[in-house]
Design a protein around this motif. Structure first.
Motif, PDB file in Angstrom:
ATOM      1  N   GLY A  90      -1.938 -22.703 -26.100  1.00  0.00           N
ATOM      2  CA  GLY A  90      -1.995 -22.997 -24.670  1.00  0.00           C
ATOM      3  C   GLY A  90      -3.289 -23.602 -24.189  1.00  0.00           C
ATOM      4  N   ASP A  91      -4.421 -23.260 -24.819  1.00  0.00           N
ATOM      5  CA  ASP A  91      -5.694 -23.813 -24.370  1.00  0.00           C
ATOM      6  C   ASP A  91      -5.946 -25.222 -24.909  1.00  0.00           C
ATOM      7  OD1 ASP A  91      -6.108 -23.074 -27.015  1.00  0.00           O
ATOM      8  OD2 ASP A  91      -8.103 -22.233 -26.644  1.00  0.00           O
ATOM      9  N   GLN A  92      -5.022 -25.762 -25.695  1.00  0.00           N
ATOM     10  CA  GLN A  92      -5.175 -27.115 -26.220  1.00  0.00           C
ATOM     11  C   GLN A  92      -4.244 -28.114 -25.549  1.00  0.00           C
ATOM     12  OE1 GLN A  92      -5.203 -27.184 -30.520  1.00  0.00           O
ATOM     13  NE2 GLN A  92      -6.542 -25.412 -30.600  1.00  0.00           N
ATOM     14  N   VAL A  93      -3.591 -27.684 -24.480  1.00  0.00           N
ATOM     15  CA  VAL A  93      -2.774 -28.567 -23.653  1.00  0.00           C
ATOM     16  C   VAL A  93      -3.254 -28.397 -22.222  1.00  0.00           C
ATOM     17  CG1 VAL A  93      -0.443 -29.041 -22.797  1.00  0.00           C
ATOM     18  CG2 VAL A  93      -0.786 -28.446 -25.188  1.00  0.00           C
ATOM     19  N   ALA A  94      -3.457 -29.499 -21.509  1.00  0.00           N
ATOM     20  CA  ALA A  94      -3.968 -29.439 -20.139  1.00  0.00           C
ATOM     21  C   ALA A  94      -3.123 -30.312 -19.230  1.00  0.00           C
ATOM     22  CB  ALA A  94      -5.426 -29.902 -20.108  1.00  0.00           C
ATOM     23  N   LEU A  95      -3.091 -29.933 -17.964  1.00  0.00           N
ATOM     24  CA  LEU A  95      -2.443 -30.766 -16.960  1.00  0.00           C
ATOM     25  C   LEU A  95      -3.404 -31.884 -16.590  1.00  0.00           C
ATOM     26  CD1 LEU A  95      -0.180 -31.390 -14.959  1.00  0.00           C
ATOM     27  CD2 LEU A  95      -1.349 -29.870 -13.336  1.00  0.00           C
ATOM     28  N   PHE A  96      -2.976 -33.109 -16.819  1.00  0.00           N
ATOM     29  CA  PHE A  96      -3.757 -34.283 -16.437  1.00  0.00           C
ATOM     30  C   PHE A  96      -3.036 -34.967 -15.289  1.00  0.00           C
ATOM     31  CE2 PHE A  96      -5.537 -33.778 -20.649  1.00  0.00           C
ATOM     32  CZ  PHE A  96      -6.828 -34.258 -20.537  1.00  0.00           C
ATOM     33  N   THR A  97      -3.804 -35.407 -14.309  1.00  0.00           N
ATOM     34  CA  THR A  97      -3.237 -36.180 -13.211  1.00  0.00           C
ATOM     35  C   THR A  97      -3.920 -37.535 -13.177  1.00  0.00           C
ATOM     36  OG1 THR A  97      -4.839 -35.292 -11.615  1.00  0.00           O
ATOM     37  CG2 THR A  97      -2.709 -34.159 -11.799  1.00  0.00           C
ATOM     38  N   ALA A  98      -3.199 -38.499 -12.635  1.00  0.00           N
ATOM     39  CA  ALA A  98      -3.740 -39.847 -12.483  1.00  0.00           C
ATOM     40  C   ALA A  98      -3.334 -40.374 -11.117  1.00  0.00           C
ATOM     41  CB  ALA A  98      -3.210 -40.769 -13.579  1.00  0.00           C
ATOM     42  N   ARG A  99      -4.323 -40.856 -10.376  1.00  0.00           N
ATOM     43  CA  ARG A  99      -4.045 -41.486  -9.090  1.00  0.00           C
ATOM     44  C   ARG A  99      -3.286 -42.773  -9.350  1.00  0.00           C
ATOM     45  NH1 ARG A  99      -9.035 -42.220  -7.654  1.00  0.00           N
ATOM     46  NH2 ARG A  99      -9.120 -44.403  -8.257  1.00  0.00           N
ATOM     47  N   ARG A 100      -2.217 -43.010  -8.576  1.00  0.00           N
ATOM     48  CA  ARG A 100      -1.441 -44.232  -8.756  1.00  0.00           C
ATOM     49  C   ARG A 100      -2.258 -45.435  -8.319  1.00  0.00           C
ATOM     50  NH1 ARG A 100       4.401 -43.928  -6.984  1.00  0.00           N
ATOM     51  NH2 ARG A 100       4.340 -45.903  -8.091  1.00  0.00           N
ATOM     52  N   ALA A 101      -1.951 -46.572  -8.887  1.00  0.00           N
ATOM     53  CA  ALA A 101      -2.659 -47.811  -8.564  1.00  0.00           C
ATOM     54  C   ALA A 101      -2.216 -48.323  -7.189  1.00  0.00           C
ATOM     55  CB  ALA A 101      -2.378 -48.868  -9.632  1.00  0.00           C
ATOM     56  N   GLY A 102      -3.076 -49.090  -6.571  1.00  0.00           N
ATOM     57  CA  GLY A 102      -2.730 -49.778  -5.326  1.00  0.00           C
ATOM     58  C   GLY A 102      -2.682 -48.870  -4.111  1.00  0.00           C
ATOM     59  N   ASP A 103      -1.845 -49.277  -3.146  1.00  0.00           N
ATOM     60  CA  ASP A 103      -1.742 -48.566  -1.871  1.00  0.00           C
ATOM     61  C   ASP A 103      -1.292 -47.123  -2.052  1.00  0.00           C
ATOM     62  OD1 ASP A 103      -2.562 -50.808  -0.500  1.00  0.00           O
ATOM     63  OD2 ASP A 103      -0.506 -51.496  -0.074  1.00  0.00           O
ATOM     64  N   ALA A 104      -0.395 -46.880  -3.000  1.00  0.00           N
ATOM     65  CA  ALA A 104       0.092 -45.517  -3.218  1.00  0.00           C
ATOM     66  C   ALA A 104      -1.067 -44.596  -3.580  1.00  0.00           C
ATOM     67  CB  ALA A 104       1.158 -45.498  -4.310  1.00  0.00           C
ATOM     68  N   GLY A 105      -1.930 -45.043  -4.451  1.00  0.00           N
ATOM     69  CA  GLY A 105      -3.098 -44.249  -4.834  1.00  0.00           C
ATOM     70  C   GLY A 105      -4.072 -44.084  -3.684  1.00  0.00           C
ATOM     71  N   ASP A 106      -4.219 -45.118  -2.869  1.00  0.00           N
ATOM     72  CA  ASP A 106      -5.098 -45.023  -1.702  1.00  0.00           C
ATOM     73  C   ASP A 106      -4.600 -43.973  -0.719  1.00  0.00           C
ATOM     74  OD1 ASP A 106      -6.676 -47.008  -2.790  1.00  0.00           O
ATOM     75  OD2 ASP A 106      -5.801 -48.621  -1.566  1.00  0.00           O
ATOM     76  N   ARG A 107      -3.280 -43.749  -0.689  1.00  0.00           N
ATOM     77  CA  ARG A 107      -2.691 -42.722   0.176  1.00  0.00           C
ATOM     78  C   ARG A 107      -2.722 -41.343  -0.471  1.00  0.00           C
ATOM     79  NH1 ARG A 107       1.203 -46.767   0.552  1.00  0.00           N
ATOM     80  NH2 ARG A 107       2.610 -45.516  -0.744  1.00  0.00           N
ATOM     81  N   GLY A 108      -3.240 -41.261  -1.697  1.00  0.00           N
ATOM     82  CA  GLY A 108      -3.352 -39.974  -2.372  1.00  0.00           C
ATOM     83  C   GLY A 108      -2.221 -39.644  -3.323  1.00  0.00           C
ATOM     84  N   ASP A 109      -1.324 -40.589  -3.581  1.00  0.00           N
ATOM     85  CA  ASP A 109      -0.204 -40.353  -4.489  1.00  0.00           C
ATOM     86  C   ASP A 109      -0.720 -40.313  -5.925  1.00  0.00           C
ATOM     87  OD1 ASP A 109       2.313 -40.043  -5.512  1.00  0.00           O
ATOM     88  OD2 ASP A 109       3.012 -42.056  -5.028  1.00  0.00           O
ATOM     89  N   SER A 110      -0.298 -39.291  -6.663  1.00  0.00           N
ATOM     90  CA  SER A 110      -0.706 -39.186  -8.059  1.00  0.00           C
ATOM     91  C   SER A 110       0.459 -38.663  -8.884  1.00  0.00           C
ATOM     92  CB  SER A 110      -1.918 -38.256  -8.204  1.00  0.00           C
ATOM     93  OG  SER A 110      -1.598 -36.953  -7.790  1.00  0.00           O
ATOM     94  N   VAL A 111       0.318 -38.798 -10.184  1.00  0.00           N
ATOM     95  CA  VAL A 111       1.332 -38.349 -11.129  1.00  0.00           C
ATOM     96  C   VAL A 111       0.621 -37.472 -12.151  1.00  0.00           C
ATOM     97  CG1 VAL A 111       3.002 -39.097 -12.870  1.00  0.00           C
ATOM     98  CG2 VAL A 111       2.658 -40.472 -10.816  1.00  0.00           C
ATOM     99  N   GLY A 112       1.266 -36.385 -12.557  1.00  0.00           N
ATOM    100  CA  GLY A 112       0.658 -35.497 -13.525  1.00  0.00           C
ATOM    101  C   GLY A 112       1.618 -35.130 -14.639  1.00  0.00           C
ATOM    102  N   THR A 113       1.055 -34.763 -15.770  1.00  0.00           N
ATOM    103  CA  THR A 113       1.847 -34.281 -16.890  1.00  0.00           C
ATOM    104  C   THR A 113       0.936 -33.494 -17.831  1.00  0.00           C
ATOM    105  OG1 THR A 113       3.526 -34.908 -18.514  1.00  0.00           O
ATOM    106  CG2 THR A 113       1.577 -36.300 -18.418  1.00  0.00           C
ATOM    107  N   TYR A 114       1.547 -32.687 -18.675  1.00  0.00           N
ATOM    108  CA  TYR A 114       0.790 -31.914 -19.655  1.00  0.00           C
ATOM    109  C   TYR A 114       0.571 -32.772 -20.903  1.00  0.00           C
ATOM    110  CZ  TYR A 114       1.313 -27.823 -16.777  1.00  0.00           C
ATOM    111  OH  TYR A 114       1.235 -26.937 -15.737  1.00  0.00           O
ATOM    112  N   ILE A 115      -0.712 -32.843 -21.312  1.00  0.00           N
ATOM    113  CA  ILE A 115      -1.114 -33.698 -22.432  1.00  0.00           C
ATOM    114  C   ILE A 115      -2.061 -32.896 -23.324  1.00  0.00           C
ATOM    115  CG2 ILE A 115      -2.185 -35.903 -23.091  1.00  0.00           C
ATOM    116  CD1 ILE A 115      -1.697 -36.915 -20.261  1.00  0.00           C
TER     117      ILE A 115
END
Length: 161
Positions: A90-115
């Motif tokens: 469990g300590d070798q997998v982390a939730l990573f998030t990434a701000r979306r590109a463009g206007d969506a990211g400027d509005r705070g939209d992001s996507v996350g997944t366990y990596i």
């Protein structure tokens, strides 16, 4: 994967601000990267805790994203990386998030997944795992192709306008 220079790596980050591009620290072994053997290029920033980067080829062009690791992790239970589909402690997998590109990211939209916490999916998918009774080993090539497809889909989801 096509070989990239330091300048090119910085330039392909679609969800990075100019400050983030300037602060980016490449891995110490960057001059030794064997690009011909990579399906994608991923690393944790050696100077900025909690930051990582992932560069993949989409339609023949390098496209990169900035990732941020979540602070918590589950030490008690094994977890699966959603990109390479390998089980890890469990300590070798982390939730990573990434701000979306463009206007969506400027509005705070992001996507996350366990990596995989160290972003070592490229190596992990190539390791042979012990077989359970009655289990048939899947083709390593299929595991590699699946990982590459999932990484490209994740990067594309961040990069799309």
């Amino acid at each position: 994967m096509q070989a990239l220079t330091e300048h090119e790596v910085r330039a392909v980050l679609v969800n990075a601000s100019d400050d983030e591009r300037d602060r980016l620290a490449l891995p110490l072994d960057f001059p030794l990267v064997e690009w011909d053997h990579l399906d994608f290029f991923a690393w944790r920033d050696p100077r900025t805790r909690g930051r990582g980067y992932l560069v993949a080829e989409l339609d023949g062009a390098a496209t990169g994203i900035v990732l941020r690791a979540g602070g918590g992790s589950s030490h008690a239970h094994p977890a699966m990386c959603n990109l390479c589909h390998t089980m890890q402690p469990g300590d070798q997998v982390a939730l990573f998030t990434a701000r979306r590109a463009g206007d969506a990211g400027d509005r705070g939209d992001s996507v996350g997944t366990y990596i995989c916490a160290d972003l070592s999916c490229h190596e992990n998918v190539r390791l042979a795992a012990p077989l359970a009774p009655g289990e048939i080993r899947a083709s390593v090539d299929r595991r590699i192709d699946g990982t590459k497809h999932r990484i490209e889909a994740f990067v594309e989801r961040i990069a799309e306008p």
